[in-house]
Design a protein around this motif. Structure first.
Motif, short mmCIF file in Angstrom:
data_model
loop_
_atom_site.label_atom_id
_atom_site.label_comp_id
_atom_site.label_asym_id
_atom_site.label_seq_id
_atom_site.Cartn_x
_atom_site.Cartn_y
_atom_site.Cartn_z
N ALA A 80 47.26 29.71 40.56
CA ALA A 80 48.51 29.99 41.28
C ALA A 80 49.20 28.71 41.76
CB ALA A 80 48.26 30.94 42.44
N PRO A 81 49.67 27.89 40.84
CA PRO A 81 50.21 26.58 41.21
C PRO A 81 51.41 26.60 42.15
CG PRO A 81 50.75 27.10 38.94
CD PRO A 81 49.80 28.16 39.42
N TYR A 82 52.11 27.72 42.25
CA TYR A 82 53.29 27.78 43.12
C TYR A 82 53.05 28.55 44.41
CZ TYR A 82 55.45 26.02 38.91
OH TYR A 82 55.73 25.26 37.82
N ALA A 83 51.82 28.93 44.66
CA ALA A 83 51.50 29.72 45.86
C ALA A 83 51.85 28.96 47.14
CB ALA A 83 50.04 30.14 45.86
N THR A 84 51.70 27.64 47.14
CA THR A 84 52.05 26.86 48.33
C THR A 84 53.54 26.95 48.64
OG1 THR A 84 52.25 24.86 47.00
CG2 THR A 84 50.15 25.23 48.12
N LEU A 85 54.33 27.35 47.64
CA LEU A 85 55.77 27.54 47.84
C LEU A 85 56.09 29.00 48.13
CD1 LEU A 85 57.01 25.37 44.84
CD2 LEU A 85 56.82 24.69 47.24
N GLY A 86 55.05 29.83 48.33
CA GLY A 86 55.26 31.24 48.61
C GLY A 86 55.51 32.06 47.37
N MET A 87 55.16 31.50 46.19
CA MET A 87 55.37 32.20 44.92
C MET A 87 54.01 32.38 44.24
SD MET A 87 58.74 29.96 43.83
CE MET A 87 58.16 29.81 42.20
N GLY A 88 53.54 33.60 44.17
CA GLY A 88 52.27 33.87 43.52
C GLY A 88 52.46 34.18 42.06
N ASP A 89 51.39 34.61 41.43
CA ASP A 89 51.44 35.10 40.06
C ASP A 89 50.56 36.34 40.01
OD1 ASP A 89 48.79 34.18 39.94
OD2 ASP A 89 49.34 32.39 38.84
N GLU A 90 50.39 36.93 38.85
CA GLU A 90 49.66 38.20 38.77
C GLU A 90 48.23 38.08 39.29
OE1 GLU A 90 48.56 41.94 38.65
OE2 GLU A 90 50.62 41.25 38.46
N ALA A 91 47.53 37.01 38.94
CA ALA A 91 46.14 36.84 39.41
C ALA A 91 46.10 36.68 40.93
CB ALA A 91 45.50 35.65 38.72
N CYS A 92 47.03 35.92 41.46
CA CYS A 92 47.12 35.74 42.92
C CYS A 92 47.39 37.08 43.59
CB CYS A 92 48.24 34.74 43.23
SG CYS A 92 48.63 34.55 44.98
N ASP A 93 48.33 37.83 43.05
CA ASP A 93 48.66 39.13 43.63
C ASP A 93 47.48 40.10 43.57
OD1 ASP A 93 51.18 38.18 44.19
OD2 ASP A 93 52.15 39.19 42.51
N ARG A 94 46.71 40.08 42.45
CA ARG A 94 45.51 40.93 42.33
C ARG A 94 44.49 40.57 43.40
NH1 ARG A 94 45.39 39.71 36.89
NH2 ARG A 94 43.43 38.59 37.18
N ALA A 95 44.28 39.28 43.59
CA ALA A 95 43.32 38.84 44.62
C ALA A 95 43.78 39.28 46.00
CB ALA A 95 43.17 37.32 44.56
N ARG A 96 45.04 39.12 46.28
CA ARG A 96 45.57 39.51 47.59
C ARG A 96 45.44 41.02 47.81
NH1 ARG A 96 48.38 36.08 50.60
NH2 ARG A 96 49.84 37.67 51.32
N ARG A 97 45.73 41.81 46.78
CA ARG A 97 45.60 43.28 46.91
C ARG A 97 44.16 43.68 47.20
NH1 ARG A 97 49.66 43.34 42.80
NH2 ARG A 97 48.10 43.37 41.16
N ARG A 98 43.19 42.99 46.60
CA ARG A 98 41.77 43.31 46.84
C ARG A 98 41.40 43.17 48.31
NH1 ARG A 98 38.55 40.24 41.93
NH2 ARG A 98 39.50 41.43 40.26
N HIS A 99 42.18 42.37 49.02
CA HIS A 99 41.90 42.14 50.44
C HIS A 99 42.94 42.80 51.35
CE1 HIS A 99 38.53 39.49 49.71
NE2 HIS A 99 39.22 39.05 48.67
N GLY A 100 43.73 43.71 50.78
CA GLY A 100 44.71 44.44 51.58
C GLY A 100 45.91 43.62 51.99
N LEU A 101 46.18 42.55 51.25
CA LEU A 101 47.32 41.69 51.57
C LEU A 101 48.48 41.95 50.63
CD1 LEU A 101 45.26 38.38 51.92
CD2 LEU A 101 46.07 39.84 53.77
N ALA A 102 49.67 41.76 51.11
CA ALA A 102 50.86 41.96 50.29
C ALA A 102 50.95 40.87 49.22
CB ALA A 102 52.12 41.93 51.15
N PRO A 103 51.45 41.21 48.04
CA PRO A 103 51.62 40.19 46.98
C PRO A 103 52.64 39.15 47.40
CG PRO A 103 52.24 42.40 46.20
CD PRO A 103 51.86 42.53 47.63
N LEU A 104 52.51 37.96 46.81
CA LEU A 104 53.49 36.90 47.07
C LEU A 104 54.70 37.03 46.17
CD1 LEU A 104 51.34 33.66 47.54
CD2 LEU A 104 52.40 35.10 49.30
N THR A 105 54.50 37.60 44.97
CA THR A 105 55.63 37.71 44.05
C THR A 105 56.59 38.79 44.53
OG1 THR A 105 54.32 39.19 42.64
CG2 THR A 105 54.40 36.87 42.01
N PRO A 106 57.88 38.52 44.39
CA PRO A 106 58.88 39.50 44.86
C PRO A 106 58.90 40.76 44.01
CG PRO A 106 59.96 37.52 43.96
CD PRO A 106 58.48 37.33 43.85
#
Length: 106
Positions: A80-106
């Motif tokens: 997720a190279p752009y996560a520090t800019l508040g932009m996730g990707d599918e893998a980042c969003d999957r990881a966040r969902r596993r922990h009950g967190l909202a995805p970063l991607t709009p």
């Protein structure tokens, strides 16, 4: 990316043994890994159920830190190279969902 930690508690982290610290060479501390093959190692804890990297401190989704951030392996640098800019990707969003967190991607 330095507060969430969802990816560090969602996926296996395998990498080439050349990224391990050796003598004066900086790298991933071998004590935080286990060998898979002659050339491949895995971060301890990432193959547990549920996974959680041995280098991760803190509470996922609140405040975490990587205890080896400057020496972390390639897969962690590349994730997720752009996560520090508040932009996730599918893998980042999957990881966040596993922990009950909202995805970063709009």
């Amino acid at each position: 990316c330095l507060d969430c930690g969802a990816c560090c508690a969602a996926f296996r982290v395998d990498f080439h043994h050349s990224e391990l610290a050796c003598g004066d060479q900086a790298g991933v501390p071998p004590s935080l890994t286990h060998r898979l093959t002659v050339t491949l190692v895995r971060m301890k804890g990432t193959d547990e159920v549920p996974p959680r990297c041995a280098a991760l401190e803190g509470e996922v989704g609140r405040q975490v830190r990587c205890t080896i951030y400057e020496q972390r392996p390639g897969p962690c640098h590349d994730f997720a190279p752009y996560a520090t800019l508040g932009m996730g990707d599918e893998a980042c969003d999957r990881a966040r969902r596993r922990h009950g967190l909202a995805p970063l991607t709009p």
